[in-house]
Scaffold this motif. Structure first.
Motif, PDB file in Angstrom:
ATOM      1  N   ALA A 330      65.207 -60.796 -21.943  1.00 12.57           N
ATOM      2  CA  ALA A 330      65.398 -62.151 -21.417  1.00 12.57           C
ATOM      3  C   ALA A 330      66.732 -62.283 -20.693  1.00 12.57           C
ATOM      4  N   ALA A 331      67.675 -61.406 -21.019  1.00 12.72           N
ATOM      5  CA  ALA A 331      69.006 -61.468 -20.398  1.00 12.72           C
ATOM      6  C   ALA A 331      69.128 -60.550 -19.188  1.00 12.72           C
ATOM      7  N   LYS A 332      67.991 -60.002 -18.721  1.00 14.69           N
ATOM      8  CA  LYS A 332      68.065 -58.973 -17.683  1.00 14.69           C
ATOM      9  C   LYS A 332      68.693 -59.475 -16.385  1.00 14.69           C
ATOM     10  N   THR A 333      68.468 -60.741 -16.028  1.00 19.80           N
ATOM     11  CA  THR A 333      69.053 -61.261 -14.788  1.00 19.80           C
ATOM     12  C   THR A 333      70.563 -61.394 -14.916  1.00 19.80           C
ATOM     13  N   GLU A 334      71.021 -61.889 -16.074  1.00 17.06           N
ATOM     14  CA  GLU A 334      72.472 -62.014 -16.289  1.00 17.06           C
ATOM     15  C   GLU A 334      73.141 -60.642 -16.331  1.00 17.06           C
ATOM     16  N   ILE A 335      72.451 -59.671 -16.943  1.00 17.36           N
ATOM     17  CA  ILE A 335      72.992 -58.306 -16.980  1.00 17.36           C
ATOM     18  C   ILE A 335      73.076 -57.747 -15.561  1.00 17.36           C
ATOM     19  N   ALA A 336      72.045 -57.987 -14.754  1.00 11.53           N
ATOM     20  CA  ALA A 336      72.056 -57.516 -13.367  1.00 11.53           C
ATOM     21  C   ALA A 336      73.174 -58.173 -12.568  1.00 11.53           C
ATOM     22  N   MET A 337      73.377 -59.473 -12.785  1.00 10.80           N
ATOM     23  CA  MET A 337      74.422 -60.185 -12.032  1.00 10.80           C
ATOM     24  C   MET A 337      75.802 -59.637 -12.332  1.00 10.80           C
ATOM     25  N   ILE A 338      76.095 -59.442 -13.633  1.00 13.62           N
ATOM     26  CA  ILE A 338      77.441 -58.978 -13.970  1.00 13.62           C
ATOM     27  C   ILE A 338      77.634 -57.527 -13.543  1.00 13.62           C
TER      28      ILE A 338
END
Length: 401
Positions: A330-338
């Motif tokens: 579920a956190a994959k987008t935030e991980i990709a952004m950082i």
């Protein structure tokens, strides 16, 4: 989301900060001197083993493993500021047994390994007795799309046979590197993301040849190294398969999520150190009649650096919080952004620090040049910027479909 550090985290931060000041920074030069005394890939500077024992004695060991009986019992959010402190020195992560790729490989073994795997490989890794590598990238295909990987893992009775060439297997140059996690294709006819598997391959297995180590902008990163490895009719027991055939992508997502955010945490630490070096230096040097610190362009660099570090840290903490509360998927987008933001932020700050220091900035007298070269690879490692941006854009577009 509450990002205030708990009392436990504050205590760890103080211990690690004090340890860095007392043991890490003063020994960086000694590490380099010891490394240069011998073949850089045949032995290891004894200072590291001394420091590792000190870290163990101080209770600063294996802090990276969340929700595990094996680690420090910290959440990703709690570990983030500690990992940041470790990132201020290139030698610190290993001293605390929190260095890549071992951290990711240990997480794989914790999550997906059998009891046999844990006894044979996880325990020595947790104790800092051996090192490991992760063999995924290949020289003959665009590995940013892992479905391109061509190395084969074929079942033969009670064994698997591995054939293929991998490169940028970071850590394989180290004489203490004993085990590789190899990703390869076991069924080219299966659905696209079920063709790949991951398997454990001891590096002393017949048919495994380390052909060379690769340099990063001229840095060999010895004794760690980034190896090109040939696997030629390598046979390992079928029990070395992780999780099961066709589940390589599933393991990769579980492994790379924490690994990516750990890189970002350390990158913020490197940016903080670069900014500190810049701020000290510009107050010591005079040009055109006034201190460099009084020059408007320098002040703009400093202000932008502080703004960008704080923004990156907050996004990293948000990603860590989401990993803890809703899971890595579920956190994959935030991980990709950082993963996009942190390296680019740090590279700009390090570049300004080099510019402010002039010739000294590109020399071995400061860590800036080596830090820039190392962090520049992070725009490629664990997925290039463009792949992460593609994933972010797709998630954003879904909101409007």
């Amino acid at each position: 989301m509450n990002f205030e550090y708990s009392e436990k985290v504050e205590n760890y931060r103080k211990k690690i900060s004090d340890f860095m000041d007392e043991h890490i920074f003063p020994n960086e030069e000694i590490f380099s001197e010891q490394l240069d005394r011998h073949d850089r890939f045949s032995s290891y500077p004894p200072i590291i083993e001394e420091l590792k024992q000190k870290a163990k004695d101080a209770g600063l060991w294996n802090l990276f493993l969340p929700e595990s009986e094996y680690g420090g019992g910290l959440t990703n959010l709690e570990y983030a500021p500690l990992c940041e402190l470790m990132g201020r020195s290139s030698i610190a992560p290993e001293v605390f047994n929190c260095a890549a790729p071992d951290t990711g490989n240990m997480e794989v073994l914790v999550r997906y390994g059998s009891e046999e795997h844990k006894d044979k490989w996880l325990r020595p890794l947790l104790d800092g007795e051996i090192r490991s590598c992760f063999s995924m990238t290949e020289p003959n295909v665009a590995s940013s799309d892992a479905t391109n990987i061509e190395a084969s893992i074929i079942r033969d009775a009670d064994e698997y046979i591995i054939n293929g060439t991998k490169w940028w297997s970071s850590g394989a140059g180290d004489p203490r590197c004993k085990i590789a996690i190899v990703m390869g294709k076991n069924d080219p006819h299966a659905p696209k993301h079920q063709q790949q598997s991951m398997i454990l391959v001891p590096l002393d297995t017949p048919g495994v040849t380390i052909k060379r180590t690769l340099q990063v902008f001229g840095y060999d990163h010895a004794p760690h190294g980034h190896a090109e490895i040939e696997f030629k009719n390598v046979r390992v027991p079928a029990s070395n398969m992780l999780l099961g055939e066709g589940r390589g992508f599933e393991i990769a997502q579980g492994r790379l999520g924490p690994g990516r955010i750990h890189h970002c945490m350390r990158t913020i630490g490197a940016a903080e150190r670069a900014l500190g070096i810049l701020c000290k230096r510009v107050q010591e040097r005079t040009a055109f009649g006034k201190k460099l610190a009084e020059q408007g362009v320098i002040q703009e660099w400093i202000a932008e650096a502080r703004i960008n570090i704080e923004q990156s840290r907050l996004l990293t903490l948000k990603a860590a919080y989401m990993m803890d509360t809703v899971g890595n998927k579920a956190a994959k987008t935030e991980i990709a952004m950082i993963k996009v933001v942190a390296p680019n932020m740090a590279l700009q700050i390090i570049d300004h620090a080099i510019q402010a220091l002039g010739a000294a900035g590109v020399s071995q007298d400061y860590p800036l040049a080596a830090s820039w070269a190392n962090i520049r690879t992070l725009r490629l490692a664990d997925g290039p910027d463009e792949v992460h941006k593609r994933a972010i854009a797709r998630q954003e577009l879904k909101k409007y479909q």
